[in-house]
Design a protein around this motif. Structure first.
Motif, mmCIF file in Angstrom:
data_model
loop_
_atom_site.group_PDB
_atom_site.id
_atom_site.type_symbol
_atom_site.label_atom_id
_atom_site.label_comp_id
_atom_site.label_asym_id
_atom_site.label_seq_id
_atom_site.Cartn_x
_atom_site.Cartn_y
_atom_site.Cartn_z
ATOM 1 N N ASN A 289 0.819 -1.217 0.000
ATOM 2 C CA ASN A 289 0.000 0.000 0.000
ATOM 3 C C ASN A 289 0.851 1.264 0.000
ATOM 4 O OD1 ASN A 289 -2.467 -1.235 -0.196
ATOM 5 N ND2 ASN A 289 -2.917 -1.154 1.983
ATOM 6 N N LYS A 290 2.121 1.146 0.372
ATOM 7 C CA LYS A 290 3.032 2.294 0.349
ATOM 8 C C LYS A 290 3.687 2.474 -1.017
ATOM 9 C CE LYS A 290 5.241 0.731 4.005
ATOM 10 N NZ LYS A 290 6.254 0.596 5.068
ATOM 11 N N GLN A 291 3.556 1.471 -1.896
ATOM 12 C CA GLN A 291 4.182 1.503 -3.211
ATOM 13 C C GLN A 291 3.200 2.053 -4.239
ATOM 14 O OE1 GLN A 291 7.426 0.585 -3.066
ATOM 15 N NE2 GLN A 291 6.966 0.193 -0.925
ATOM 16 N N SER A 292 3.685 2.886 -5.142
ATOM 17 C CA SER A 292 2.790 3.482 -6.132
ATOM 18 C C SER A 292 2.432 2.519 -7.260
ATOM 19 C CB SER A 292 3.423 4.757 -6.709
ATOM 20 O OG SER A 292 4.669 4.452 -7.308
ATOM 21 N N GLU A 293 3.329 1.652 -7.620
ATOM 22 C CA GLU A 293 3.094 0.718 -8.734
ATOM 23 C C GLU A 293 2.960 -0.709 -8.215
ATOM 24 O OE1 GLU A 293 2.784 1.656 -11.983
ATOM 25 O OE2 GLU A 293 2.973 3.724 -11.334
ATOM 26 N N SER A 294 2.026 -0.945 -7.311
ATOM 27 C CA SER A 294 1.970 -2.254 -6.662
ATOM 28 C C SER A 294 0.791 -3.118 -7.088
ATOM 29 C CB SER A 294 1.933 -2.064 -5.149
ATOM 30 O OG SER A 294 0.716 -1.462 -4.763
ATOM 31 N N GLU A 295 -0.029 -2.675 -8.000
ATOM 32 C CA GLU A 295 -1.234 -3.431 -8.361
ATOM 33 C C GLU A 295 -0.911 -4.839 -8.858
ATOM 34 O OE1 GLU A 295 -5.253 -3.637 -8.046
ATOM 35 O OE2 GLU A 295 -3.987 -1.948 -7.494
ATOM 36 N N ASN A 296 0.093 -4.957 -9.741
ATOM 37 C CA ASN A 296 0.460 -6.277 -10.259
ATOM 38 C C ASN A 296 1.014 -7.169 -9.157
ATOM 39 O OD1 ASN A 296 -0.357 -5.799 -12.896
ATOM 40 N ND2 ASN A 296 1.633 -5.001 -13.511
ATOM 41 N N LEU A 297 1.808 -6.588 -8.255
ATOM 42 C CA LEU A 297 2.329 -7.373 -7.135
ATOM 43 C C LEU A 297 1.211 -7.813 -6.197
ATOM 44 C CD1 LEU A 297 5.660 -5.550 -6.202
ATOM 45 C CD2 LEU A 297 5.370 -7.867 -7.114
ATOM 46 N N LYS A 298 0.187 -6.987 -6.032
ATOM 47 C CA LYS A 298 -0.961 -7.380 -5.202
ATOM 48 C C LYS A 298 -1.681 -8.566 -5.838
ATOM 49 C CE LYS A 298 -2.026 -3.050 -2.855
ATOM 50 N NZ LYS A 298 -3.000 -1.952 -2.735
ATOM 51 N N PHE A 299 -1.861 -8.537 -7.151
ATOM 52 C CA PHE A 299 -2.494 -9.667 -7.837
ATOM 53 C C PHE A 299 -1.668 -10.940 -7.658
ATOM 54 C CE2 PHE A 299 -4.591 -6.422 -10.746
ATOM 55 C CZ PHE A 299 -5.841 -6.593 -10.180
ATOM 56 N N LEU A 300 -0.360 -10.824 -7.851
ATOM 57 C CA LEU A 300 0.530 -11.978 -7.765
ATOM 58 C C LEU A 300 0.661 -12.508 -6.338
ATOM 59 C CD1 LEU A 300 2.668 -13.835 -9.205
ATOM 60 C CD2 LEU A 300 4.360 -12.123 -8.493
ATOM 61 N N LEU A 301 0.945 -11.621 -5.397
ATOM 62 C CA LEU A 301 1.290 -12.049 -4.045
ATOM 63 C C LEU A 301 0.114 -12.117 -3.079
ATOM 64 C CD1 LEU A 301 4.616 -10.028 -3.676
ATOM 65 C CD2 LEU A 301 4.346 -12.461 -4.222
ATOM 66 N N VAL A 302 -0.765 -11.116 -3.105
ATOM 67 C CA VAL A 302 -1.878 -11.086 -2.149
ATOM 68 C C VAL A 302 -3.015 -11.982 -2.619
ATOM 69 C CG1 VAL A 302 -3.585 -9.607 -1.009
ATOM 70 C CG2 VAL A 302 -1.233 -8.793 -1.284
ATOM 71 N N THR A 303 -3.564 -11.652 -3.783
ATOM 72 C CA THR A 303 -4.702 -12.436 -4.286
ATOM 73 C C THR A 303 -4.255 -13.841 -4.697
ATOM 74 O OG1 THR A 303 -5.692 -10.401 -5.109
ATOM 75 C CG2 THR A 303 -6.605 -12.456 -5.955
ATOM 76 N N GLY A 304 -3.167 -13.927 -5.443
ATOM 77 C CA GLY A 304 -2.708 -15.216 -5.941
ATOM 78 C C GLY A 304 -2.023 -16.069 -4.893
ATOM 79 N N PHE A 305 -0.821 -15.652 -4.467
ATOM 80 C CA PHE A 305 -0.046 -16.488 -3.554
ATOM 81 C C PHE A 305 -0.762 -16.720 -2.226
ATOM 82 C CE2 PHE A 305 2.957 -17.229 -0.154
ATOM 83 C CZ PHE A 305 3.637 -18.333 -0.644
ATOM 84 N N CYS A 306 -1.168 -15.646 -1.559
ATOM 85 C CA CYS A 306 -1.835 -15.816 -0.262
ATOM 86 C C CYS A 306 -3.155 -16.563 -0.416
ATOM 87 C CB CYS A 306 -2.053 -14.466 0.426
ATOM 88 S SG CYS A 306 -0.528 -13.741 1.060
ATOM 89 N N GLY A 307 -3.884 -16.290 -1.491
ATOM 90 C CA GLY A 307 -5.139 -17.001 -1.737
ATOM 91 C C GLY A 307 -4.922 -18.481 -1.982
ATOM 92 N N GLY A 308 -3.843 -18.828 -2.671
ATOM 93 C CA GLY A 308 -3.525 -20.235 -2.893
ATOM 94 C C GLY A 308 -2.960 -20.901 -1.653
#
Length: 122
Positions: free
Chosen positions: A57-76
């Motif tokens: 949330n502190k990073q300006s260009e983090s949307e792709n990382l959120k998809f990869l790490l938060v939604t994807g990795f943590c969700g899996g």
């Protein structure tokens, strides 16, 4: 949209494999009636999703990382981490009653529906 779906799929696949390996290792080394592997994965997942959200949330260009790490990795790895994050957000926004209700309904109905699914399968 396709890129987002691919990032979630890649992260989810890695998270699922890591959960499987973690479960194997923990179940092998800590046998017993308590589900140590699931408990461990859920706790680690909650810590990880909290850290990732706090950091990204502190990073300006983090949307792709959120998809990869938060939604994807943590969700899996564990959907319990998302459950924890959602409840934390509700509590932080002053919705304690809603959070408690959400937790109770999710747990009670979830367990009841597992039983219902098993019953229907017979």
């Amino acid at each position: 949209m396709i890129k987002s779906i691919l990032l979630v799929a890649i992260g989810g696949g890695i998270g699922s494999v890591l959960r499987f390996v973690t479960n194997l290792l923990i179940a092998k080394n800590l046998p017993g009636k308590l589900h140590y592997a699931t408990l461990t994965v859920n706790i680690i997942g909650c810590l990880l999703i909290g850290f990732l959200i706090g950091y990204l949330n502190k990073q300006s260009e983090s949307e792709n990382l959120k998809f990869l790490l938060v939604t994807g990795f943590c969700g899996g790895f564990t959907t319990f981490s998302t459950f924890g994050l959602e409840n934390y957000s509700l509590i932080q926004s002053g919705n304690l009653i809603t959070s408690l209700l959400y937790m109770a309904i999710s747990i009670i109905i979830g367990i009841l529906f597992v039983g219902l699914g098993i019953y229907l399968a017979k």
